[in-house]
Design a protein around this motif. Structure first.
Motif, PDB file in Angstrom:
ATOM      1  N   TYR A 134     100.973  -3.216 133.103  1.00 62.18           N
ATOM      2  CA  TYR A 134     101.335  -2.944 131.721  1.00 62.18           C
ATOM      3  C   TYR A 134     100.319  -3.569 130.770  1.00 62.18           C
ATOM      4  CZ  TYR A 134     103.399  -7.616 132.347  1.00 62.18           C
ATOM      5  OH  TYR A 134     103.605  -8.932 132.649  1.00 62.18           O
TER       6      TYR A 134
ATOM      7  N   LYS B  37     106.053 -10.171 129.795  1.00 60.13           N
ATOM      8  CA  LYS B  37     105.163  -9.524 128.834  1.00 60.13           C
ATOM      9  C   LYS B  37     105.360 -10.117 127.448  1.00 60.13           C
ATOM     10  CE  LYS B  37     104.174  -5.041 126.702  1.00 60.13           C
ATOM     11  NZ  LYS B  37     104.485  -3.597 126.713  1.00 60.13           N
ATOM     12  N   GLU B  38     106.602 -10.313 127.048  1.00 64.67           N
ATOM     13  CA  GLU B  38     106.874 -10.874 125.726  1.00 64.67           C
ATOM     14  C   GLU B  38     106.420 -12.326 125.635  1.00 64.67           C
ATOM     15  OE1 GLU B  38     107.813  -9.197 123.070  1.00 64.67           O
ATOM     16  OE2 GLU B  38     107.674  -7.432 124.373  1.00 64.67           O
TER      17      GLU B  38
ATOM     18  N   GLU C  76     111.931  -6.120 137.154  1.00 56.66           N
ATOM     19  CA  GLU C  76     112.825  -6.316 136.016  1.00 56.66           C
ATOM     20  C   GLU C  76     112.396  -7.483 135.141  1.00 56.66           C
ATOM     21  OE1 GLU C  76     116.560  -6.785 137.941  1.00 56.66           O
ATOM     22  OE2 GLU C  76     116.911  -4.619 138.207  1.00 56.66           O
TER      23      GLU C  76
ATOM     24  N   SER D 162     104.217  -3.808 138.981  1.00 55.64           N
ATOM     25  CA  SER D 162     104.098  -3.337 137.601  1.00 55.64           C
ATOM     26  C   SER D 162     102.675  -3.535 137.097  1.00 55.64           C
ATOM     27  CB  SER D 162     105.083  -4.053 136.674  1.00 55.64           C
ATOM     28  OG  SER D 162     104.903  -5.454 136.734  1.00 55.64           O
TER      29      SER D 162
ATOM     30  N   SER E 178     109.171  -7.360 131.939  1.00 53.54           N
ATOM     31  CA  SER E 178     109.279  -7.192 130.487  1.00 53.54           C
ATOM     32  C   SER E 178     109.404  -8.537 129.779  1.00 53.54           C
ATOM     33  CB  SER E 178     110.470  -6.303 130.149  1.00 53.54           C
ATOM     34  OG  SER E 178     111.679  -6.866 130.658  1.00 53.54           O
TER      35      SER E 178
END
Length: 361
Positions: free
Chosen positions: A278, A324-325, A318, A276, A321
């Protein structure tokens, strides 16, 4: 960035350009100068313990490396050793000079497949460290010419036990283009990045480090580099302990700050995949936006079949995310704090680690 034809990525699929950058040239000049300044030869005895051979060899202090010791022991020690353990507590890169003051030291070599009851986690951590810097080193080669990329630092909140390695970097459009650049990579873009990563692994890049003072680091990175501030922050914390240098590594085309240890042979890297890329939505020191690249890897001696490898990569994707938070949390760790903890681990010193998140410099 929905399609490959409209991708931020360049469609240039040539092998990675090996032309050194100015930062890389200055790093290589520093390594060469340091080697030429060391003239006095002194001997140190190295007692090897572990695996199937116990023996003592005599090598040159400040010149010889664990790799030289491994050559005395046999081909398997050269091919399979990820990192060296000295005196039961301190880790050295395989091509890091042996600079201990003692007349005699004890050395073991850590393999991914160790003797019974031996912990392979130092080898795993070394693989993770290496893949983190390698993922950062390919960024400039996969982005279009109108996009400026600033490699920042390894992701300090990730370790091999958390299911992914990471590297944080800053992206911005060139001065000709207005607007902030926020990139979440599509699968087709990840495919291009992974082709570049594999090309770099197959090219067998040189990976080695050197210790540099604040003045030397400024000469290498340049006066206006944001990394000079991080070097000063690290040294201000370490000054109380008598440490006045930081460790810099050359990994392909980039030079970066890292305490180590790193693999010196990419032949130990087996399966590797970027899972990933991002945006973190945070402004960086160069006026762009901070992004993160993440992935997973396995050593060549422990290959995984298609199904377990798919499970590993899917889990890393998975969990991205959630990571990221958490990276936006106000409870953050600076790169200097992370460097101090990693250096203490490398030198066999105890630290009171706390579970905090990275500070995005």
């Amino acid at each position: 960035m929905a399609s490959e034809s409209e991708s931020t990525l360049s469609v240039r699929d040539s092998i990675i350009d090996s032309t050194p950058t100015s930062v890389l040239e200055r790093f290589l000049d520093e390594v060469k100068t340091k080697s030429e300044l060391t003239r006095k030869l002194e001997k140190v005895k190295v007692r090897h313990r572990g695996h199937d051979k116990n023996m003592t060899v005599e090598v040159n202090r400040n010149f010889s490396t664990p790799l030289d010791v491994a050559r005395h022991l046999g081909r398997n020690y050269v091919k399979l050793s990820a990192v060296a353990l000295v005196n039961g507590s301190q880790y050295l890169d395989m091509n890091e000079a042996i600079c201990f003051k003692e007349q005699e030291i004890e050395m073991e070599f850590v393999w991914f497949k160790n003797q019974k009851h031996k912990d392979p986690s130092p080898a795993n951590q070394t693989l993770w460290n290496t893949m983190s810097l390698m993922s950062g080193s390919i960024l400039a080669e996969v982005l279009k010419d109108d996009i400026e990329v600033y490699p920042l630092f390894p992701c300090v909140s990730l370790s091999f036990s958390q299911g992914a390695f990471g590297y944080e970097f800053e992206l911005r459009h060139s001065e000709k283009t207005n607007g902030k650049l926020e990139w979440i990579a599509s699968q087709s873009e990840l495919n291009i990045v992974n082709r570049k990563l594999r090309a770099m692994i197959y090219s067998n890049p040189s990976i080695y480090g050197t210790d540099a003072s604040a003045k030397t680091a400024e000469l290498i990175f340049g006066e206006n580099s944001s990394k000079n501030r991080v070097v000063e922050e690290i040294l201000s914390q370490h000054g109380k302990m008598g440490i006045n240098k930081v460790r810099l590594y050359c990994c392909g085309p980039i030079v970066d700050i890292h305490p180590g240890p790193l693999l010196t042979s990419v032949g130990l890297i087996g399966q590797a995949e970027i899972t990933s890329i991002y945006t973190l939505g945070v402004e960086g020191p160069n006026g762009g936006v901070i992004h993160r690249i993440e992935g997973v890897a396995l050593p060549s001696v422990l290959p995984a079949h298609h199904w377990p490898w798919t499970v590993l990569t899917r889990a890393a994707r998975e969990d991205a995310s959630a990571r990221k938070e958490s990276a936006k949390s106000t409870d953050m760790k600076t790169f200097a704090d992370w460097y101090r903890e990693q250096l203490a681990w490398k030198k066999g010193q105890k630290t009171n680690e706390v579970s905090v998140k990275p500070h995005l410099n």
